[in-house]
Structures are given as C-alpha cells and as structure tokens.
Design a protein around this motif. Structure first.
Motif, mmCIF file in Angstrom:
data_model
loop_
_atom_site.group_PDB
_atom_site.id
_atom_site.type_symbol
_atom_site.label_atom_id
_atom_site.label_comp_id
_atom_site.label_asym_id
_atom_site.label_seq_id
_atom_site.Cartn_x
_atom_site.Cartn_y
_atom_site.Cartn_z
ATOM 1 N N MET A 53 0.836 -1.197 0.000
ATOM 2 C CA MET A 53 0.000 0.000 0.000
ATOM 3 C C MET A 53 0.878 1.257 0.000
ATOM 4 O O MET A 53 0.627 2.209 -0.751
ATOM 5 C CB MET A 53 -0.927 0.015 1.212
ATOM 6 N N VAL A 54 1.936 1.242 0.812
ATOM 7 C CA VAL A 54 2.867 2.377 0.839
ATOM 8 C C VAL A 54 3.573 2.525 -0.503
ATOM 9 O O VAL A 54 3.710 3.643 -1.037
ATOM 10 C CB VAL A 54 3.896 2.204 1.976
ATOM 11 N N PHE A 55 4.025 1.411 -1.077
ATOM 12 C CA PHE A 55 4.674 1.464 -2.386
ATOM 13 C C PHE A 55 3.743 2.050 -3.447
ATOM 14 O O PHE A 55 4.168 2.881 -4.266
ATOM 15 C CB PHE A 55 5.127 0.062 -2.814
ATOM 16 N N CYS A 56 2.485 1.614 -3.451
ATOM 17 C CA CYS A 56 1.538 2.103 -4.461
ATOM 18 C C CYS A 56 1.311 3.611 -4.319
ATOM 19 O O CYS A 56 1.231 4.330 -5.323
ATOM 20 C CB CYS A 56 0.211 1.359 -4.351
ATOM 21 N N VAL A 57 1.209 4.082 -3.085
ATOM 22 C CA VAL A 57 1.045 5.523 -2.858
ATOM 23 C C VAL A 57 2.290 6.266 -3.340
ATOM 24 O O VAL A 57 2.198 7.321 -3.992
ATOM 25 C CB VAL A 57 0.779 5.815 -1.370
ATOM 26 N N LEU A 58 3.475 5.726 -3.033
ATOM 27 C CA LEU A 58 4.730 6.341 -3.464
ATOM 28 C C LEU A 58 4.833 6.370 -4.981
ATOM 29 O O LEU A 58 5.172 7.410 -5.581
ATOM 30 C CB LEU A 58 5.911 5.578 -2.869
ATOM 31 N N PHE A 59 4.534 5.243 -5.631
ATOM 32 C CA PHE A 59 4.612 5.178 -7.089
ATOM 33 C C PHE A 59 3.589 6.115 -7.738
ATOM 34 O O PHE A 59 3.887 6.755 -8.750
ATOM 35 C CB PHE A 59 4.380 3.740 -7.571
ATOM 36 N N PHE A 60 2.396 6.174 -7.159
ATOM 37 C CA PHE A 60 1.383 7.099 -7.667
ATOM 38 C C PHE A 60 1.872 8.545 -7.574
ATOM 39 O O PHE A 60 1.735 9.324 -8.529
ATOM 40 C CB PHE A 60 0.079 6.945 -6.879
ATOM 41 N N GLY A 61 2.458 8.895 -6.442
ATOM 42 C CA GLY A 61 2.943 10.261 -6.270
ATOM 43 C C GLY A 61 4.024 10.625 -7.267
ATOM 44 O O GLY A 61 3.991 11.700 -7.879
ATOM 45 N N GLU A 62 4.983 9.717 -7.449
ATOM 46 C CA GLU A 62 6.058 10.002 -8.393
ATOM 47 C C GLU A 62 5.559 10.012 -9.837
ATOM 48 O O GLU A 62 6.042 10.793 -10.662
ATOM 49 C CB GLU A 62 7.165 8.960 -8.226
ATOM 50 N N GLU A 63 4.583 9.183 -10.147
ATOM 51 C CA GLU A 63 4.035 9.128 -11.508
ATOM 52 C C GLU A 63 3.304 10.414 -11.864
ATOM 53 O O GLU A 63 3.328 10.865 -13.014
ATOM 54 C CB GLU A 63 3.085 7.933 -11.626
ATOM 55 N N THR A 64 2.653 11.023 -10.884
ATOM 56 C CA THR A 64 1.842 12.227 -11.127
ATOM 57 C C THR A 64 2.507 13.500 -10.609
ATOM 58 O O THR A 64 1.867 14.544 -10.566
ATOM 59 C CB THR A 64 0.469 12.091 -10.454
ATOM 60 N N ASN A 65 3.806 13.396 -10.233
ATOM 61 C CA ASN A 65 4.491 14.525 -9.601
ATOM 62 C C ASN A 65 3.708 15.028 -8.389
ATOM 63 O O ASN A 65 3.584 16.223 -8.149
ATOM 64 C CB ASN A 65 4.726 15.667 -10.602
ATOM 65 N N TRP A 66 3.188 14.057 -7.642
ATOM 66 C CA TRP A 66 2.403 14.341 -6.435
ATOM 67 C C TRP A 66 1.264 15.302 -6.719
ATOM 68 O O TRP A 66 0.990 16.235 -5.971
ATOM 69 C CB TRP A 66 3.310 14.822 -5.313
ATOM 70 N N LEU A 67 0.601 15.054 -7.882
ATOM 71 C CA LEU A 67 -0.597 15.796 -8.318
ATOM 72 C C LEU A 67 -0.317 17.283 -8.541
ATOM 73 O O LEU A 67 -1.240 18.096 -8.560
ATOM 74 C CB LEU A 67 -1.735 15.633 -7.298
ATOM 75 N N TYR A 79 0.539 18.866 -11.248
ATOM 76 C CA TYR A 79 -0.075 19.367 -12.480
ATOM 77 C C TYR A 79 -1.574 19.598 -12.293
ATOM 78 O O TYR A 79 -2.130 20.575 -12.802
ATOM 79 C CB TYR A 79 0.164 18.358 -13.605
ATOM 80 N N TYR A 80 -2.220 18.715 -11.535
ATOM 81 C CA TYR A 80 -3.674 18.791 -11.384
ATOM 82 C C TYR A 80 -4.084 19.844 -10.356
ATOM 83 O O TYR A 80 -5.096 20.525 -10.521
ATOM 84 C CB TYR A 80 -4.219 17.423 -10.970
ATOM 85 N N ILE A 81 -3.305 19.966 -9.273
ATOM 86 C CA ILE A 81 -3.658 20.909 -8.220
ATOM 87 C C ILE A 81 -3.081 22.292 -8.482
ATOM 88 O O ILE A 81 -3.690 23.312 -8.162
ATOM 89 C CB ILE A 81 -3.189 20.378 -6.845
ATOM 90 N N GLY A 82 -1.887 22.316 -9.091
ATOM 91 C CA GLY A 82 -1.288 23.600 -9.452
ATOM 92 C C GLY A 82 -0.511 24.248 -8.333
ATOM 93 O O GLY A 82 -0.546 25.473 -8.163
ATOM 94 N N TYR A 83 0.238 23.463 -7.540
ATOM 95 C CA TYR A 83 1.047 24.047 -6.472
ATOM 96 C C TYR A 83 2.522 24.001 -6.865
ATOM 97 O O TYR A 83 2.895 23.384 -7.869
ATOM 98 C CB TYR A 83 0.822 23.303 -5.152
ATOM 99 N N SER A 84 3.358 24.637 -6.075
ATOM 100 C CA SER A 84 4.784 24.708 -6.387
ATOM 101 C C SER A 84 5.599 24.501 -5.119
ATOM 102 O O SER A 84 5.221 24.968 -4.039
ATOM 103 C CB SER A 84 5.126 26.062 -7.010
ATOM 104 N N VAL A 85 6.720 23.777 -5.268
ATOM 105 C CA VAL A 85 7.671 23.586 -4.172
ATOM 106 C C VAL A 85 9.049 23.981 -4.713
ATOM 107 O O VAL A 85 9.822 23.134 -5.173
ATOM 108 C CB VAL A 85 7.685 22.128 -3.662
ATOM 109 N N PRO A 86 9.366 25.269 -4.702
ATOM 110 C CA PRO A 86 10.597 25.764 -5.349
ATOM 111 C C PRO A 86 11.866 25.080 -4.865
ATOM 112 O O PRO A 86 12.785 24.847 -5.661
ATOM 113 C CB PRO A 86 10.602 27.258 -4.978
ATOM 114 N N SER A 87 11.958 24.737 -3.585
ATOM 115 C CA SER A 87 13.187 24.137 -3.058
ATOM 116 C C SER A 87 13.498 22.801 -3.719
ATOM 117 O O SER A 87 14.670 22.440 -3.869
ATOM 118 C CB SER A 87 13.058 23.949 -1.541
ATOM 119 N N VAL A 88 12.451 22.070 -4.122
ATOM 120 C CA VAL A 88 12.647 20.794 -4.823
ATOM 121 C C VAL A 88 12.784 21.031 -6.323
ATOM 122 O O VAL A 88 13.646 20.427 -6.979
ATOM 123 C CB VAL A 88 11.474 19.827 -4.539
#
Length: 247
Positions: free
Chosen positions: A87-101, A103-112
């Motif tokens: 379950m943790v792996f699937c959540v991690l893979f989902f996050g990396e696949e979608t850039n942790w959403l 594109y869809y939510i439209g937020y920014s993390v400049p430090s990363v």
C-alpha cells in the motif's frame, strides 16, 4: 446462510475467476499497447504516451487501485505486513508518476523544483541522481542507480527471484513473517510474456539506435511503466484474495 466451508470455497472460486480475468486483461493491454507504441502510427502513439497522457493516467489509476486493494485486505483481514508495504509502495509510485498531483492541483515547491532536472516536484529526477533522460534523441544512463533501472531491477528481483527464495528453508521464516503471497501462475505467465517482448524491443533499440527507432523509445518506456503498474495492481488483488482464503 452459507457455512464456513462453503464460504471459503466461494472465496476461492471468486479469487480464481478474478485471477483469470486480470491475467487475460493484462495480456490484452500489454500486446495492444505494444502495438500502438512500437508498430502503430507514430502520431497516435505520441498522444497516448505523452506526459499526463492516456497511458500515464492509466498507470496512476492502477497504483490507486492497488493501494485500495491492500487497504481493503488490511481492513477485512487484520494487519498484514505485506499489504502495508505494498500500500505504501503504491502511494509512493502514484505520487512520483503524477508529480504528487502538482499538475492537477497547481502548487509549487521551489526548493525541490530548483534541484530537479524537469523543474517538477518529484524525487526520481533530482539533479544528484544519475540521468534517467527519456528524451527522444537520448539513450538512458545505464547506471544501476538510475531510478528507472532501479525500479526495473527491483521488480524483476521481487517477482522472479523472491518466489524461489520463499521456498528455501533458511529464508522461509522471513517470508512467512512478512506474510508473503506467491504470484499466481496466471500472473507469472501473463506478466512475463508481455514484459519479455518489451525488454527485447528496448534492447534492440539500444543497440540499433536509428533515428526512427529512437522516436519509439520514449513511447516504449511509458508503455512499459503502465504494464508494471497494472502488474503491481494485479498482485495487490492477489494479496487481498489470499488473505481471505487463509482465514
């Protein structure tokens, strides 16, 4: 009211039916997507395999479905270390696949984003990691530390080496402690028959990098990632059903 013996038989029958359908669907998706990405019309393949395109969206959805299957296994049948891990792996893979959403939510993390080769919020394309470039005219870094290669090696080890180790007495107690679930024969044949085709095509492109084939390379990578995602979702369903059958 169904007695316990009949209920367990019913679970087994349903599990076998689900196993069969998922295997057939994996094979159909694998062969058809290989055709579209490697043989079919290039323009159509570009649309299917582009960033946030159809194949990438399917990959993300498969990881969500896998996480849900593991969560249901934990909820219905009590704590399962293997279900928690996947379950943790699937959540991690989902996050990396979608850039942790992002594109869809439209937020920014400049430090990363400032230390990310694609200026996105994810961790598998950070500057300090070996180049895992998927550009049309590039061949991926073959370093073992390249995230995509690490994922592939981990997948192969888990689903081809671990099943044999789990049967060896010195390792058996460790696998039992984790609640190991053996991939079904249908999972094995459907998954590896499709992935072997992809691996052969990928290696052919690496050693014969013509301009025409290089255009197919990125498409094959995105399509192969979708097959990985489906196979992991399929395995998570097997975890759910096997937990039910053991009780």
């Amino acid at each position: 009211m169904v007695d316990d013996a009949k209920y367990k038989n019913l679970q087994t029958d349903r599990g076998n039916i689900a196993d069969t359908y998922l295997a057939v669907l994996l094979f159909i998706i694998g062969i058809s997507s290989f055709y579209f990405s490697y043989i079919g019309d290039v323009d159509r393949a570009k649309v299917l395999t582009r960033e946030y395109g159809f194949f990438e969206t399917l990959s993300a959805l498969f990881y969500v479905a896998g996480a849900i299957a593991c969560a249901v296994a934990i909820w219905r049948h009590g704590s399962s270390r293997l279900a928690w891990i996947w379950m943790v792996f699937c959540v991690l893979f989902f996050g990396e696949e979608t850039n942790w959403l992002q594109y869809y939510i439209g937020y920014s993390v400049p430090s990363v984003e400032q230390v990310n080769r694609q200026n996105e919020f994810n961790f598998h394309t950070l500057d300090f990691l070996p180049n895992n470039d998927k550009k049309v005219n590039a061949i991926a870094d073959r370093s073992i530390l390249a995230p995509q290669l690490l994922f592939t090696v981990g997948f192969i080890a888990y689903f081809s080496i671990f099943p044999f180790l789990a049967k060896i007495r010195p390792f058996r107690s460790i696998f039992d402690w984790f609640g190991w679930v053996q991939p079904s024969p249908r999972w094995f044949w459907a998954t590896w028959s499709v992935l072997i085709i992809f691996f052969i095509a990928t290696f052919y492109i690496v050693f014969n990098p013509t301009e025409q084939l290089l255009y197919r390379r990125h498409m094959l990578i995105e399509t192969k990632e979708m097959i990985f995602a489906y196979a992991i979702f399929y395995y998570c369903v097997l975890i759910l059903w096997s937990r039910g059958q053991k009780e």
